[in-house]
Write a protein that holds these residues in place. Structure first.
Motif: not given
Ligand SMILES: [Zn+2]
Length: 96
Positions: A5-10, A23-28
């Protein structure tokens, strides 16, 4: 299995960009899979190590095999790795 899980945007929409990079496809935000600690298992030059077919070895951190060591792996080796954040590629561009 652990979902990453992305630590920045979840977001769980993380894409593997190579064998060890995510790479998080939501926030990069970029992540990399790395050992949790410096290698704890060091196999020295001249050592002769065989993990037999029934071996189930879990290694915390990583394994460092020196040149000249003879290692044969027939069983299963599992490395205890974690995902670390590398940061956003272009942080300024992400702001809206
Ligand atoms: Zn994200």
């Amino acid at each position: 299995m652990n979902a990453h899980r992305c630590g920045n945007c979840g977001s769980v929409d993380l894409e593997w960009t190579s064998g060890e990079d995510l790479t998080c496809r939501h926030c990069g935000t970029r992540y990399r899979k790395v050992p949790k600690a410096a290698p704890k298992v060091v196999i020295k030059r001249g050592a002769n190590v065989v993990f037999g077919p029934n071996a189930k070895v879990k290694i915390k951190g990583g394994m460092d095999i020196e040149d000249g060591a003879n290692v044969r792996i027939e069983g299963s080796l599992e490395f205890d790795l974690e995902i670390v954040e590398l940061g956003k590629p272009r942080e300024a561009d992400q702001k809206e």
